[in-house]
Design a protein around this motif. Sequence first.
Motif, mmCIF file in Angstrom:
data_model
loop_
_atom_site.group_PDB
_atom_site.id
_atom_site.type_symbol
_atom_site.label_atom_id
_atom_site.label_comp_id
_atom_site.label_asym_id
_atom_site.label_seq_id
_atom_site.Cartn_x
_atom_site.Cartn_y
_atom_site.Cartn_z
ATOM 1 N N GLY A 84 0.784 -1.224 0.000
ATOM 2 C CA GLY A 84 0.000 0.000 0.000
ATOM 3 C C GLY A 84 0.816 1.273 0.000
ATOM 4 N N VAL A 85 2.141 1.180 -0.136
ATOM 5 C CA VAL A 85 2.974 2.383 -0.109
ATOM 6 C C VAL A 85 2.646 3.291 -1.281
ATOM 7 N N ALA A 86 2.410 2.700 -2.445
ATOM 8 C CA ALA A 86 2.122 3.512 -3.626
ATOM 9 C C ALA A 86 0.824 4.294 -3.451
ATOM 10 N N GLU A 87 -0.205 3.634 -2.899
ATOM 11 C CA GLU A 87 -1.474 4.313 -2.714
ATOM 12 C C GLU A 87 -1.392 5.392 -1.651
ATOM 13 N N ARG A 88 -0.621 5.145 -0.590
ATOM 14 C CA ARG A 88 -0.525 6.117 0.505
ATOM 15 C C ARG A 88 0.491 7.207 0.230
ATOM 16 N N SER A 89 1.287 7.041 -0.815
ATOM 17 C CA SER A 89 2.351 7.976 -1.175
ATOM 18 C C SER A 89 3.533 7.916 -0.222
ATOM 19 N N ARG A 90 3.288 7.682 1.036
ATOM 20 C CA ARG A 90 4.388 7.542 1.989
ATOM 21 C C ARG A 90 3.903 6.715 3.160
ATOM 22 N N SER A 91 4.832 6.141 3.892
ATOM 23 C CA SER A 91 4.498 5.335 5.057
ATOM 24 C C SER A 91 5.474 5.677 6.164
ATOM 25 N N SER A 92 4.954 6.047 7.316
ATOM 26 C CA SER A 92 5.791 6.375 8.461
ATOM 27 C C SER A 92 5.150 5.751 9.685
ATOM 28 N N LEU A 93 5.849 4.851 10.334
ATOM 29 C CA LEU A 93 5.265 4.158 11.461
ATOM 30 C C LEU A 93 6.338 3.562 12.352
ATOM 31 N N CYS A 94 5.905 3.194 13.550
ATOM 32 C CA CYS A 94 6.759 2.470 14.493
ATOM 33 C C CYS A 94 6.316 1.013 14.445
ATOM 34 N N CYS A 95 7.243 0.105 14.192
ATOM 35 C CA CYS A 95 6.861 -1.303 14.060
ATOM 36 C C CYS A 95 8.032 -2.198 14.478
ATOM 37 N N THR A 96 7.775 -3.494 14.493
ATOM 38 C CA THR A 96 8.777 -4.480 14.883
ATOM 39 C C THR A 96 9.214 -5.287 13.671
ATOM 40 N N ILE A 97 10.515 -5.385 13.471
ATOM 41 C CA ILE A 97 11.053 -6.237 12.417
ATOM 42 C C ILE A 97 11.722 -7.449 13.050
ATOM 43 N N ARG A 98 12.077 -8.404 12.212
ATOM 44 C CA ARG A 98 12.801 -9.583 12.679
ATOM 45 C C ARG A 98 14.229 -9.505 12.138
ATOM 46 N N LYS A 99 15.213 -9.562 13.031
ATOM 47 C CA LYS A 99 16.613 -9.510 12.626
ATOM 48 C C LYS A 99 17.037 -10.864 12.055
ATOM 49 N N ARG A 100 18.257 -10.922 11.533
ATOM 50 C CA ARG A 100 18.741 -12.145 10.894
ATOM 51 C C ARG A 100 18.774 -13.315 11.871
ATOM 52 N N ASP A 101 19.087 -13.032 13.159
ATOM 53 C CA ASP A 101 19.143 -14.098 14.152
ATOM 54 C C ASP A 101 17.777 -14.427 14.748
ATOM 55 N N GLY A 102 16.722 -13.799 14.209
ATOM 56 C CA GLY A 102 15.365 -14.069 14.676
ATOM 57 C C GLY A 102 14.888 -13.170 15.790
ATOM 58 N N ALA A 103 15.780 -12.355 16.339
ATOM 59 C CA ALA A 103 15.402 -11.478 17.450
ATOM 60 C C ALA A 103 14.536 -10.332 16.939
ATOM 61 N N PRO A 104 13.518 -9.915 17.709
ATOM 62 C CA PRO A 104 12.688 -8.771 17.295
ATOM 63 C C PRO A 104 13.438 -7.461 17.520
ATOM 64 N N GLN A 105 13.136 -6.475 16.723
ATOM 65 C CA GLN A 105 13.759 -5.160 16.856
ATOM 66 C C GLN A 105 12.732 -4.081 16.548
ATOM 67 N N LEU A 106 12.517 -3.175 17.507
ATOM 68 C CA LEU A 106 11.595 -2.066 17.302
ATOM 69 C C LEU A 106 12.288 -0.980 16.483
ATOM 70 N N ILE A 107 11.601 -0.493 15.451
ATOM 71 C CA ILE A 107 12.165 0.543 14.595
ATOM 72 C C ILE A 107 11.127 1.635 14.338
ATOM 73 N N VAL A 108 11.606 2.789 13.916
ATOM 74 C CA VAL A 108 10.756 3.808 13.317
ATOM 75 C C VAL A 108 11.087 3.812 11.837
ATOM 76 N N LYS A 109 10.076 3.575 11.015
ATOM 77 C CA LYS A 109 10.295 3.351 9.588
ATOM 78 C C LYS A 109 9.656 4.460 8.762
ATOM 79 N N ASN A 110 10.329 4.847 7.688
ATOM 80 C CA ASN A 110 9.762 5.757 6.699
ATOM 81 C C ASN A 110 9.970 5.135 5.330
ATOM 82 N N ALA A 111 8.920 5.101 4.508
ATOM 83 C CA ALA A 111 9.018 4.527 3.168
ATOM 84 C C ALA A 111 8.312 5.429 2.181
ATOM 85 N N VAL A 112 8.913 5.631 1.024
ATOM 86 C CA VAL A 112 8.293 6.420 -0.048
ATOM 87 C C VAL A 112 8.392 5.625 -1.344
#
Length: 461
Positions: A84-112
Motif C-alpha cells: 500500500g505504499v504507492a497508494e498512501r504515497s508515503r508510510s511512516s510508522l513504528c513497528c517491529t522487524i525480525r533480525k537475521r538471528d530471529g530477534a525482534p527489533q523495534l524501529i521507526v520506519k519511513n518509506a516512499v
Amino acid sequence: MPELAPIPLPFLGLDSVETLRRMADALPDGLFLTDREGTVTFWNRAAERITGWPRSEAIGQRCSILAGDSVNGCPCGAGLLKCGVAERSRSSLCCTIRKRDGAPQLIVKNAVPLFAADGLPAGTLETFTDVASAPIATAPPAGPAEPAALRDDGAPAGELCGLVGGHEVMRELFRMIALVARTRTTVMITGESGTGKDRVAEAIHRLGARAQRPLVRVSCAALGPAALDVELFGDADGRRRGKIAEADGGTLVLDEVGDAPPAVQAKLLRVVEERASGRAGEERPLAVDVRLLCTTHRDLRPFVKDGRLRADLYFRLAAFPLRVPPLREHAEDVPLLAERFLSELGSGRGLSKDALRLLRAYPWPGNVRELRNALEYAALRAGPGEIRPEHLPRDVLGFRAERRSAPGAAPDPEAEARRALVEALERTGWNRTQAAELLGVSRVTLWKRMRRLGIADPGER
C-alpha cells in the motif's frame, strides 16, 4: 520492470553511483531500496548493523526477511503495491522487524514510493531508525529547556523537559520521546485528561531540530467548524494568517484532534500528505514545513469506524502512537511530583508522613493535574507550616473512609491492594520481611505484588 532513469547531480559533485553508495553508507539510519515486487536492490551499512543481514545476503531477497510478528510487525514483503505504499504515497510508522538471528527489533520506519518515467510505481526507498540504540536527545543549549539527566544505563532519570517520574513506565516514555524527537514523524499522543499530554508535545518539540522555531497549539474542541477553519488556515481575504502558517518551520500541536469537523479534516489531510496549506476560500495551496503532533484523551478508532474521523487522516496522524500513563500506574512518583510542584509553587513547605501516605493511597482520577491542584490547595491552607492531612482536599482526605463506609460501593481491588501494601510497608519502615508477616503472605508474594502494582522501595527510586 521500467528502469529508473539516473539522476544527474553534477552540482553536488555526485558523478557516480559509487559516490551515492558511499553517502548512503555514511548515514546513521538504515536505508534500502526495493523493486515493485519487494526485492531488495540496495542495502547500506546501517541496515547491515541494525538487522544483522549483510549486504551480500540481503540484496536479491524479498524484504519479507524483515517481517516481524503478526500484531506489531511491519507488513513488508508483499511488494510495493500490496503493502500500500504507492497508494498512501508515503508510510511512516513504528513497528517491529525480525533480525537475521530471529530477534525482534523495534524501529521507526519511513518509506516512499519510486516511480518510473511512465508514472508507474517502480520500487520503494525505505529508511529506519533502531529504537534500542537511538541516542537520548538533550535540550538545545539556547532557551529554557533542561537537558535530561541520564542513568548509567542511558535512560533518563527523574525528569525530561519538565516531565517528572522515575518509574519504569515514565523512563520508557522519556526514551520514546527522545527517540521520536529526532525525526519529523507525526505523533499521536494519547492519555487520560490531566496526564500531561501537552508537556509531552512540548518535550518532543524542544528536543528536536525545530526547538528554536515556533510551537503553536490549536484546540479542535474549543472552536466551532467555521472558527476552527479560520484559526488553522486564515481568513478568505488573507487579512488573518492561520496557525498552520504561523507554525511554518516549527511544530503544530492539534489538541483533541478527534473533534475536528469533516471539512477541516480534509484540509488537514492535505497538510499531512502534501505539506501544503490553503487559506480558507482558496484552492491554491501554500507550501508549509510543519511538524504535526496530535493529542487525544479518547480512543479514536471508534471515531473512524462510525465515520466521525477520516480513516486516511487517522492512520497518517497515528504514525507514531505515544501513550502517556495515568498517575495510578506510577503512583510511587507521587513524592517526586509533590516535591517538584511545591517547589514550583514557591511554598518552601514540606509534607508530613501522614499527608504523604494519603497522597500515595489516593487513585488520582484527575492524574498529575489533580495532584498539582491538590497541593496548591493544601499549601494555601497550611500557611507557612508543614502540610498535614487536615490541609488536603476533602476528596483525598475522605477517600479511605468512603471506600470503607459507602453502602453498596463497588470495591476497587487494585486501589485497595495498593493501599494495604503501602500501609504495611510504611508501618514497618519498608522492611519487606516484616511487611509480609503483617499481611500474612510470603516475602516472595509480597515482592510479586510490589512488582505488579508498580510499588518501589524509596531507596530504589
